[in-house]
Structure formats: structure tokens, C-alpha cells
Design an enzyme around this catalytic site. Sequence first.
Site, PDB file in Angstrom:
ATOM      1  N   GLU B 279       3.890   1.322   5.108  1.00 37.31           N
ATOM      2  CA  GLU B 279       3.314   0.721   6.300  1.00 37.31           C
ATOM      3  C   GLU B 279       4.141   1.075   7.536  1.00 37.31           C
ATOM      4  OE1 GLU B 279       0.860  -3.082   5.941  1.00 37.31           O
ATOM      5  OE2 GLU B 279       2.778  -3.807   6.676  1.00 37.31           O
ATOM      6  N   GLU B 282       3.296   4.469   8.453  1.00 36.18           N
ATOM      7  CA  GLU B 282       1.936   4.491   9.008  1.00 36.18           C
ATOM      8  C   GLU B 282       1.972   4.059  10.472  1.00 36.18           C
ATOM      9  OE1 GLU B 282      -0.872   1.910   7.054  1.00 36.18           O
ATOM     10  OE2 GLU B 282      -2.539   2.567   8.321  1.00 36.18           O
ATOM     11  N   CYS B 299      -1.639  -7.098   3.715  1.00 31.80           N
ATOM     12  CA  CYS B 299      -1.194  -7.519   2.381  1.00 31.80           C
ATOM     13  C   CYS B 299      -1.756  -8.859   1.947  1.00 31.80           C
ATOM     14  CB  CYS B 299       0.320  -7.517   2.303  1.00 31.80           C
ATOM     15  SG  CYS B 299       1.057  -8.275   3.723  1.00 31.80           S
ATOM     16  N   SER B 319      -3.948  -1.749   8.584  1.00 32.37           N
ATOM     17  CA  SER B 319      -3.163  -0.745   7.875  1.00 32.37           C
ATOM     18  C   SER B 319      -3.934  -0.381   6.610  1.00 32.37           C
ATOM     19  CB  SER B 319      -1.804  -1.341   7.492  1.00 32.37           C
ATOM     20  OG  SER B 319      -1.263  -0.638   6.404  1.00 32.37           O
ATOM     21  N   LYS B 358      -6.024 -13.409  -4.355  1.00 33.33           N
ATOM     22  CA  LYS B 358      -5.523 -12.260  -5.112  1.00 33.33           C
ATOM     23  C   LYS B 358      -6.388 -11.973  -6.328  1.00 33.33           C
ATOM     24  CE  LYS B 358      -1.752 -11.004  -2.901  1.00 33.33           C
ATOM     25  NZ  LYS B 358      -1.708  -9.661  -2.312  1.00 33.33           N
ATOM     26  N   GLU B 361      -9.170  -9.996  -4.962  1.00 29.69           N
ATOM     27  CA  GLU B 361      -8.684  -8.664  -4.581  1.00 29.69           C
ATOM     28  C   GLU B 361      -8.568  -7.761  -5.807  1.00 29.69           C
ATOM     29  OE1 GLU B 361      -4.509  -8.397  -3.514  1.00 29.69           O
ATOM     30  OE2 GLU B 361      -4.929  -6.884  -2.005  1.00 29.69           O
ATOM     31  N   GLU B 366     -12.417  -0.959  -5.043  1.00 26.12           N
ATOM     32  CA  GLU B 366     -11.465   0.010  -4.477  1.00 26.12           C
ATOM     33  C   GLU B 366     -10.138  -0.024  -5.225  1.00 26.12           C
ATOM     34  OE1 GLU B 366     -12.840  -2.456  -2.802  1.00 26.12           O
ATOM     35  OE2 GLU B 366     -13.798  -1.775  -0.957  1.00 26.12           O
ATOM     36  N   CYS B 503       2.539 -16.877   2.344  1.00 27.50           N
ATOM     37  CA  CYS B 503       2.234 -17.046   0.920  1.00 27.50           C
ATOM     38  C   CYS B 503       2.862 -18.288   0.302  1.00 27.50           C
ATOM     39  CB  CYS B 503       2.690 -15.831   0.137  1.00 27.50           C
ATOM     40  SG  CYS B 503       2.066 -14.311   0.829  1.00 27.50           S
TER      41      CYS B 503
END
Lengths: 421, 590
Positions: B279, B282, B299, B319, B358, B361, B366, B503
Site C-alpha cells: 500500500e 501504491e 483493509c 487502494s 470478514k 469478504e 475476487e 478493529c
Amino acid sequence: MNRTVNIISKNFKKYNPESIEEYLELGGFEALKKAIEMGPQEIISTLKTSGLKGRGGAAFSTGRKWEYSANVKGDKKFIICNADEGEPATFKDRYLLEYDPFKVIEGMIIAAYTTGSTDGYIYIREEYKYLHNKVRKAIELAEKHGFLGKNILGSGLNFNIKVVSGAGAYVCGESTALIESIEGKSGRPRLKLTRTSKQGLFGLPTLVNNVETLAAVPPILEMGVEEYIKYGTHTSKGTKLISLCGNVNKPGAYEVPFGITLREIIYDIGGGIKDGKQLKFLQLGGASGAIIPAKLIDIKYCYEDLEEHGASVGSGAILVADETNKVTHFLKSVQDFFIHESCGKCTPCREGNRQLTKIINRFVTGNASVEDLKTVEKFANVMKYASFCGLGQTAPTALLTAIKYFPVEFYQQIDRIRKTS
Amino acid sequence: MKNCTITIDNKEVTVPEGTSILEAAKKVSINIPTLCNHPDQTVKANCRICLVETKPGKLETACSTKVRDGMTINTVSKLVRDTQRGVLELILANHPQDCLKCIRNGKCELQKLCEMFHISKSNLEDEIDALEKDESNPSIVRDHSKCIKCNRCIEVCQEVQGVSILSHAHRSTKYCITPAFEKKLVNTLCVFCGQCTSVCPVGALYEKDDTEKVWNALYNDNLHVIVQIAPAVRVSIGEEFGAKPGTKVTGKVVAALRRLGFDKVFDTDFTADLTIMEEGHELLDRINRGGTLPMITSCSPGWINYIEGFYPQLLDHLSSCKSPQQMFGALSKTYYAKKLDLDPSQIFTVSIMPCTAKKYEAERKEMSSYGYRDVDAVLTTRELARMIKSASIDFLNIEEENFDEPFGITTGAGVIFGVTGGVMEAALRTVYEVVTEHELENLDFMDVRGLEGIKEATVDLNGTPIKVAVAHGLSNAKKILNQINEGKSDYTFIEVMCCPGGCIGGGGQPIGSTMKVREERIKGIYDVDKVMPLRKSHENPAVKELYEEFLGQPLGKISHKLLHTTYSPRSEKIDFDYLQWNNEIALTEE
Ligand SMILES: Cc1cc2nc3c(=O)[nH]c(=O)nc-3n(C[C@H](O)[C@H](O)[C@H](O)COP(=O)(O)O)c2cc1C
Ligand code: SF4
Ligand code: SF4
Ligand code: SF4
Ligand code: SF4
Ligand code: FES
């Protein structure tokens, strides 16, 4: 013998409500002119002397309520005229709006002048749809004649009124639910952490008054408070519009002085019980009101004496029930109303109504148990003490007073089915 | 401010004006029972359990009533107790009382009240609403037959997250808390953050439990089962066993996971370090090559769900890095599989996360590398605690153990991913040194720490000041997105975390994540960071080795394939095919 009076109802059927000229001929808007001469302070003290209390049910001193509102600062302040009139057996606000809309408007303008308010709403129940445009028309006429709009009668007051339609639920008549409803939210009572007079509609200072409360102000100013308080008793001053209905010969909305007895209301004004039957009980103040047995009809119709017997004036409804009515069946109809109208927000009312409905149904069908009587009374009290708003707090009033005055009717329904078979 | 002196149960107490009766009573050690009240939320006063007598015959709710000078309050009179019990009996008559089978057994506020009042017999007839459970999505279960209508979930969903999926509908006995038109959550733009599960006092909203799936993998001899633990779990899971919030129990979790039978125990901090490498580069690439700025971190999967659903026009700002959980998964099926000479299909990768999103996710289409699902099962902190309990492990007394290599070598930068501002701070530590080639003197970026909703900082990179921002809680993220939308944003880099506090306040954390508890957990995380020998991601030797042996360089070809992803707008009706793995799971479960 005519025991009714003509203070608030003076103009009923005396003029064409679509003609402001006719209203003016009857002395309309004179009270407003007088009010502007008096100034806010004097209006407030006059109302305090008049003993006028909120006619929407809660019976809070109107003079004090207006004083609170007048003391709140704000560039934009609201006045809401509560014409939700959802209480069953109540129709006196409808009479006012139908036969004397200008008086209600005049009352609102005086309220605006006294409290420095800028915007008015008349919240009319949806079922009175045919009145919406009539009232709008009256507002328009008042505006044309300079009683609404900018710098009203040179007093510096700017004030406008809009009509809004009710959301069709009984609880929307509760002032905070009504405010939520005007704001476009679902009509459930809100938690009042500050007074509505400080933070009401859209979080701004708001005064909510019943139609009749507002309509009572112009006559008080016009005739003078000394004259007004000649009516009524020492503590319950003035007059009240009642909605008389049920098993009486002449149902209707009547204006009576406080202190008249229930007997006089039923027999002299209402023409007695239909078909020559015997009176069994009355329900005062609508579905949320107490049940009063026939033996108490010599009590006076006024705040204090009714309270002594667990009843109240409430909305002014008087429902008359003759000897053919079974108390338990009557309670079922009241209960059906409340379980339908509970908004569901708080536990005691949502779940209490659910349980009361079940138990009352058992009394109606005759298979209730001895415990049921204790249980129903216990949870009726939980609702009364614990509910969030007036709806849940008063929903069990009829039940509790029925248990007090007609215990035998309940016992008769206990295990009737088992006993007879 | 004025003080009020009041008497509660014959005990006098003086408190500032504006204090609620509930708070005042606490001062004299009286805990008035409550149910709808939540310390971080507005007062609702709808359950009516907290009634106290303020005048003979007059009851008021302690949570919503402010003290008035000279008040005399009785909290134990007959009227008070009878009414409180009555309210509780009414709730119970409409509640499926299957505590023994309930996910909230032992941690339920209603159950606690029942214990307090001991209602052995009620004359009420039960009437329980038989309502269908909503198990339509991978993250959250809604069992609204257990709902007591406190409205806490609505407040968190509407005010804290600004997503407004949950709301109330109908009246009287039909009154319920539901998504609009009583849709299933999967058919709404719910972001699966699980914040609603964390404030629900009962078992009406909870995480989808995947523990059986993990037990089955552990019992399967043909599978090599590995596990990663997210940074935030190590300072919270202790609470499930009675430790204070913020207690660091890393070594104990590692040991417990080994006892449960995991073949290898790894640390998500490792891929957090890796995320920073990717990141950070990036970001520099975007700055140098005039790419879309501000760049926003990616994230937090609840956050991704949010921007995909509500601001699809801004997806370019994200990102392209996968989250550390998914980077770990991708490496486990490739680099790691090769290292151990295992077929990727033999590896079952589990992650322990503070987060319900999560789970969603991990099921995104993907998120598969070379045709294998990156992460096979996601357990929240609460679910891992459940497994540890069911294995009879004496958690607080278990001897501490260390992570396995290579994904157990980590830095302080990886650990602070668990708190709001952590990703930003970790990125700045690395980006600063990469750009300036100077060693950072002070590693602590205090401006981006703490619980303020939106934090800002400016960092000097070789004479170029760059402005960064940090937001947590989606209602704060919304403010930042609106600025970008209106072209008024002057930030270069923005960190967004879906949940308040980051988190450590995730929707899968132990029940009771109040703001106070979040603060303790945040403290715990920074304490861990402070004592780490390495505190910058680019100094992680295992990460360096990974690049040398496998990835080549940040943003390289392999990275691109394994560690980066794409986003797409999300509409109200999520196509079930979108969750590629959903069918497969359904099949294997039959
Ligand atoms: C359930 C419920 C329904 C009510 N309905 C009405 C109504 O229809 N009209 C009304 O004027 N007040 C109604 N009220 C009373 C209002 O909340 C409020 O007290 C009143 O409008 C204030 O005006 P007043 O002071 O002039 O009486 C209701 C109250 C409750 C609790
Ligand atoms: S008492 Fe409670 S449930 Fe009933 S109408 Fe009022 S707020 Fe709604
Ligand atoms: S929600 Fe609470 S009271 Fe209800 S079944 Fe579950 S543990 Fe028991
Ligand atoms: S998971 Fe998050 S977005 Fe979904 S309903 Fe719960 S609080 Fe709202
Ligand atoms: S689902 Fe839980 S948090 Fe939401 S209203 Fe029901 S009980 Fe309260
Ligand atoms: S805790 Fe006070 S009413 Fe629910």
C-alpha cells in the site's frame, strides 16, 4: 329545561363559515384587537385568572403553558392546534372547526401574539378530510383581511397557518407523536428530555393546544374574565364542550358550565335514556376514561369531583350505556381499540395490551379463571404505572374502574362454561 | 454547574444537575436494573424496567429522568418491584425462553434480569411470535423472535454507521425491528459490520457461527489446517474468560490454538506488514504518477461494502490492496503450499477476526488465488472463545507459546492495524523512511491516535507536505467521502475503518464493547507495539525474505495477481452468484 350555555358555542350555526364578513358582523376578531391592546403579559394573567385548562385531556393550565412559551426565545416558533380528535366518542372539536373555524383561527393568532410565534399548524385528523379544505379556505379569507400574514393589525406580529392532515392513528394526538408525524416520521411518542415549549417541532420552540382550548380564549377576552368565571365552580371555572353519545335520546355536542351534575347532563340535556331503559354506566373522557356506575350520577361534572371517583373530564366525551350492556363485552370493545392503537414502542403497552386482550376475551366467552381476575388487574396496573405515554397509561382505566364498580360482572363470567356444562 | 442533593433509599447523595437517577444511584452503589439503556447511546426509555418511585405512587424511568434537587427516590418499594417484575413477566411471555440453546446464554442482559428477579411462576399465557430467522448472509443472523425492541441496533446502524438498514415497522403487537419492507439482510445494503450484534442485549442479532465447519476441518486428517490471528483479537479475547479488557494474551491464544489441533499458528500482523509494503508503494506510485488521490485504505471489509454500495463513483480512490486477512490466505495457498510441497486443496486456512464482515469478504469471488479460496473459514473472537471453552481449555492459566515461522515474524507496525489510525501510522513509518531515506526519530504519530471521529495530520516528505486523515465509524467516513465527492478534499491519503475505534471495536469482538472497553483495548495494542523489537513493516526480515524468494518487489507481477483486487458497485439485490462460494458451502454441508 335548557341547561346548556353559549360561550364557545355562541356562533354555532349562526353564520356561514365560508363568509368572514358574517363572522365579523358577529363580533369576530374583536378579541384579537383587544388582545393587542392588552399585550402578552395581561393576556397571560387573564388566562391564569380564568382558570382555563387544556381541553385536550391533560388539563394543564393554559395561562402557565403560554407563559412558558412566551419566555422561550427564538426567531422561529411554532403553534400547533391539535385537531386530531382521535378519542372515541369525541366530536366537539369537529363542531368547532365546522361551525366556527374563524374562532379557532382567532385563538391561534392570539396565542401567536402572546408567545411571539411565527408559524401555525392545524393538525386535523384524516377522518375529517371534508374539513381540511374548509379550514384552508377560512385561513385564506383571514389572510386576505389582514388577520394573518405580515404585521397583523399593525401589531408587528407576522404569523401564518397551514393545515396538515393527521396520520390516522389515535396516538398521533399525543403532542410529541403529533410532532413526529408532522416531521414526516412514523407517529410514535418521543422521549421528552426538554419541554416541547423549548424543543418541539423541528427542534424549535412549540406550543401545542387543543382546538377547544384555543377557541375558548377569544370569548374569555371578549366578555372579560370576571364574566367568564361566573360560570363553573370555584375550582373548575368556566364552561366545557361535551360530546354526549351512546344510549341517550339526544346525542350531540353541548356546552355546559362546570358543576352541572351528570344527571342533569343525561336527563335534562340528553333527554334521558333511549327507549325508556335504565342507565347502567357512563364512560367519561372517551375510551381512555373511567367507567362510572349509575348510582354516582349525582356527582358534579368538574375536575375535582370526578377525580375523587377515579374519573376525569378528559376530552369531554360522555358515553351513556343502558342496562342491556354487559360490562365485560363493553371492555372488550375498549380493549380492541387499544390493542389496535398501541404504537408498540414500549413494553408495558405493547405486551400488556396483548395480554389484557387475551384475558378479557376469556371473560367475554365465560371461561375465565379466578386467577385471571387478579392477573388482569395486576397487569392493568403495570400498564398504568409503567407505560411510556398517555395511551398505555390510560388504556386500562376503563378496566380498572369496571373491576372497582362492577366486580360481580366479572365473577359471573368465571368458569361459566364449566359451571353450566 | 449547580448541584442537586437527593435521597435514594434513605441515602443522601449530591450530584451535578443533569445527572440521571440511574447514574446518581450508582454513586451510592445501587444498580437499578436496565435493559434498553446502553452507556454509549442516547436514552430510549422504551423497555420500562428501570422504574423507580419518585413520589408516593409515581414511577419514573431512572435512565431518562434527571435528578431534581430535594428529590426522594425509592428503588425498592413494593410498587417499584411489582411493576418491574410485571414488565419483565410481560417480556418473558413474548420471548422464546430457550436459553440453554441460545448463543447468548450466559451473556444475555435479559437472562441476567431474570436471575435478579427470579420469576418462577407467571400467570401470563405465553404468546411467542414464530418468526423466520434471517440466515441469508455469511455474517449476521437475525432471530427477531428474540428481539425485545430496545432499538439499540437501530441507533448503531443509523447514527454510528449511517447505513440505516435497520429501522422499525408496524404497530402494537406487530411492532418490529427490521430492514425496510422486511427484506432479508442479504437483499439490503447492509455492510455486515456486526455493530448491531455487539449492542443487542439479547440473542436477536448475532454472528453466523462457523465453529462446526472449523472443527470438521480439524478432524479431517487429509487437511493441513492453519490459522491466522488478527491483531485486535489478542487484546480482547481474554475478556471472554474474565480478564480485564485490553489484557494482552497473544501467547495464550497461540497455545490454545495448538491445543485445538491447528497444524500451524500464524499472525495476521505479518501480512499487515506486507500490506504496508504494497500500500505504501501504491501511494508513492500514485503521487509520482498522478494517479487518483486521495487514496483510501482498503483493509476493512465493512468499509469496502459501504463504499461499493453507497459511493460507487469513488471506488477508484480505494487502494487495490487486499486486506491482510486475504493476503495471508493468498500466500497460504501459494508460497506456503509450495514451501511445504502441499497441494493448495490440502490446505485449509482459518482466520480469527474481530469482525463479522470478514466472513463476507472471505466469500467474495475476487478472493481466490489460482482458483483456490484464499481463506476457507473465518471465526470471530467470540467464536474462537466458544471453541476454546468447548475444548475445556483453562485459557487464563495455559502456558504461553510463540507463533510459527515464517508468518509469525512481525513488527509493531503490524499490530497497530488493530486500532483506528494504526494503518496510517504504520504506513507513515514506512513511507517516510522509503522516501526520505532517513531514519524516523519519533515513531509515534500521536495526531492519528485516539477516539476522535476524524483525525488529521500533515507529514513532511522531503519538503512536500502531505495531508492525511483517519476516520472510523462509517458516519465519519461518510463526511470524508462527501468532501471528496464535492471536490473539496485536500488529503493525499485517508485511512477508514468501519467500526468505532477500529478493529478492536469490531462487530465480532466480545460482547460489551463499550467506548470505555475500546479505550482499554487500544491501550493494550499500543503497549504491544511499544515493546516490539521491530516497529516498522519494511524492517520485517520475513517480509524481506518473502519478496526475495517469491514476490520480487512491491507492486510486482505476482503481487498484482495475489495481493491486489478490484471492486465493483453493489446494488440492493446481491446476486447469490456473487458469493461464489456460497453454493459450494451449501453443497458440502448437506
Ligand atoms: C394517546 C393520546 C392521544 C391524544 N389525543 C389528543 C387529541 O386527539 N387531541 C388533543 O387535543 N389532545 C390529545 N392528546 C393530548 C395532547 O398530548 C396534549 O396534551 C394536548 O394537545 C395539549 O393541548 P391542551 O393543553 O390545549 O389540552 C392526546 C394524548 C394522548 C396521550
Ligand atoms: S404507551 Fe408505549 S406503546 Fe403505547 S402508544 Fe405510548 S409509547 Fe406507544
Ligand atoms: S436471548 Fe437471552 S433470555 Fe432469550 S433465550 Fe437467549 S439467553 Fe435466553
Ligand atoms: S451489520 Fe452493520 S450495516 Fe448491517 S444491520 Fe448491522 S449495523 Fe447495520
Ligand atoms: S434486535 Fe436486539 S438490539 Fe435490536 S431492537 Fe431487538 S433486542 Fe434491541
Ligand atoms: S432502561 Fe430505562 S426504560 Fe429501558
